[in-house]
Design a protein around this motif. Structure first.
Motif, mmCIF file in Angstrom:
data_model
loop_
_atom_site.group_PDB
_atom_site.id
_atom_site.type_symbol
_atom_site.label_atom_id
_atom_site.label_comp_id
_atom_site.label_asym_id
_atom_site.label_seq_id
_atom_site.Cartn_x
_atom_site.Cartn_y
_atom_site.Cartn_z
ATOM 1 N N SER A 34 47.089 67.061 67.371
ATOM 2 C CA SER A 34 46.725 68.479 67.512
ATOM 3 C C SER A 34 45.570 68.704 68.474
ATOM 4 C CB SER A 34 46.358 69.073 66.152
ATOM 5 O OG SER A 34 47.500 69.151 65.347
ATOM 6 N N ILE A 35 44.458 68.045 68.245
ATOM 7 C CA ILE A 35 43.280 68.179 69.106
ATOM 8 C C ILE A 35 43.121 66.916 69.963
ATOM 9 C CG2 ILE A 35 40.768 68.501 69.171
ATOM 10 C CD1 ILE A 35 42.313 70.958 68.176
ATOM 11 N N LEU A 36 43.186 65.779 69.320
ATOM 12 C CA LEU A 36 43.119 64.473 69.990
ATOM 13 C C LEU A 36 44.389 63.698 69.673
ATOM 14 C CD1 LEU A 36 39.553 63.331 68.848
ATOM 15 C CD2 LEU A 36 40.163 64.250 71.079
ATOM 16 N N GLN A 37 44.714 62.721 70.512
ATOM 17 C CA GLN A 37 45.843 61.849 70.219
ATOM 18 C C GLN A 37 45.344 60.418 70.192
ATOM 19 O OE1 GLN A 37 48.210 60.404 68.766
ATOM 20 N NE2 GLN A 37 49.711 61.917 69.369
ATOM 21 N N LEU A 38 44.777 60.046 69.048
ATOM 22 C CA LEU A 38 44.301 58.670 68.884
ATOM 23 C C LEU A 38 45.379 57.760 68.315
ATOM 24 C CD1 LEU A 38 40.702 59.221 67.463
ATOM 25 C CD2 LEU A 38 41.397 58.768 69.818
ATOM 26 N N ALA A 39 46.298 58.330 67.557
ATOM 27 C CA ALA A 39 47.310 57.525 66.871
ATOM 28 C C ALA A 39 48.232 56.791 67.844
ATOM 29 C CB ALA A 39 48.135 58.408 65.934
ATOM 30 N N GLN A 40 48.435 57.350 69.016
ATOM 31 C CA GLN A 40 49.330 56.731 70.005
ATOM 32 C C GLN A 40 48.686 56.680 71.386
ATOM 33 O OE1 GLN A 40 52.719 59.294 69.538
ATOM 34 N NE2 GLN A 40 53.452 58.178 67.757
ATOM 35 N N HIS A 41 47.366 56.568 71.389
ATOM 36 C CA HIS A 41 46.624 56.552 72.661
ATOM 37 C C HIS A 41 46.962 55.273 73.443
ATOM 38 C CE1 HIS A 41 43.386 56.718 75.552
ATOM 39 N NE2 HIS A 41 43.182 57.965 75.168
ATOM 40 N N PRO A 42 47.342 55.412 74.711
ATOM 41 C CA PRO A 42 47.770 54.235 75.482
ATOM 42 C C PRO A 42 46.663 53.223 75.761
ATOM 43 C CG PRO A 42 47.656 56.173 76.894
ATOM 44 C CD PRO A 42 47.440 56.648 75.483
ATOM 45 N N ASP A 43 45.397 53.628 75.696
ATOM 46 C CA ASP A 43 44.299 52.709 75.993
ATOM 47 C C ASP A 43 43.778 51.976 74.765
ATOM 48 O OD1 ASP A 43 44.428 53.366 78.668
ATOM 49 O OD2 ASP A 43 42.936 54.963 78.486
ATOM 50 N N LEU A 44 44.302 52.283 73.589
ATOM 51 C CA LEU A 44 43.858 51.593 72.375
ATOM 52 C C LEU A 44 44.774 50.410 72.081
ATOM 53 C CD1 LEU A 44 42.968 54.645 70.095
ATOM 54 C CD2 LEU A 44 41.410 53.134 71.334
ATOM 55 N N PRO A 45 44.249 49.377 71.429
ATOM 56 C CA PRO A 45 45.061 48.175 71.176
ATOM 57 C C PRO A 45 46.116 48.353 70.083
ATOM 58 C CG PRO A 45 42.878 47.918 70.234
ATOM 59 C CD PRO A 45 42.862 49.203 71.013
ATOM 60 N N ARG A 46 45.996 49.376 69.261
ATOM 61 C CA ARG A 46 46.960 49.609 68.177
ATOM 62 C C ARG A 46 47.490 51.029 68.265
ATOM 63 N NH1 ARG A 46 42.553 47.141 65.615
ATOM 64 N NH2 ARG A 46 42.995 45.055 64.882
ATOM 65 N N ARG A 47 48.711 51.196 67.784
ATOM 66 C CA ARG A 47 49.323 52.522 67.701
ATOM 67 C C ARG A 47 50.088 52.610 66.400
ATOM 68 N NH1 ARG A 47 49.717 50.490 72.484
ATOM 69 N NH2 ARG A 47 48.842 51.550 74.282
ATOM 70 N N MET A 48 50.352 53.848 65.968
ATOM 71 C CA MET A 48 51.202 54.039 64.792
ATOM 72 C C MET A 48 52.122 55.219 65.044
ATOM 73 S SD MET A 48 48.661 55.613 61.955
ATOM 74 C CE MET A 48 47.253 56.515 62.575
#
Length: 126
Positions: A88-102
């Motif tokens: 909604s505001i941020l997209q951390l769950a599937q952020h391409p620069d993070l080592p994990r996604r869900m």
């Protein structure tokens, strides 16, 4: 030929409610509270096959805790237009620069959840 599927285990391991602090004085969202309870019950902080269900889209702190716990998926009913961090505001769950996604599924039973929020006391907690 039938494909073999891995067994499904359903466990209601944790329920959280938004708290202003969690004993040590640090803030704790409902997801963090629930993850602590699950870790205590299961004896592990790694939840690789878990799907977390939430009424309201989690904040950045809670999404970070889910990612660190290796949670497989997040399902929530209502987008959090204030500080939602799963799209909604941020997209951390599937952020391409993070080592994990869900995986994220939103809008499940949204109308019912919004009715519950509307009927709740106006104390600012969700």
């Amino acid at each position: 030929m039938l494909a073999r599927r891995r067994p499904v285990h359903r466990l209601r391991a944790g329920i959280g409610a938004t708290a202003r602090s969690c004993g040590s004085g640090s803030p704790a969202g409902a997801v963090v509270v629930a993850l602590r309870e699950v870790a205590r019950k299961l004896g592990s902080v790694r939840l690789g096959d878990a799907t977390i269900f939430a009424t309201l889209e989690p904040c950045a702190m809670c999404v970070g805790a889910l990612l660190e716990s290796n949670v497989e998926a997040l399902v929530f009913a209502v987008p959090n237009r204030t500080d939602g961090a799963a799209g909604s505001i941020l997209q951390l769950a599937q952020h391409p620069d993070l080592p994990r996604r869900m995986k994220v599924v939103s809008g499940i039973r949204r109308d019912e959840a919004e009715e519950l929020f509307a009927a709740a006391p106006a104390n600012g907690a969700r």
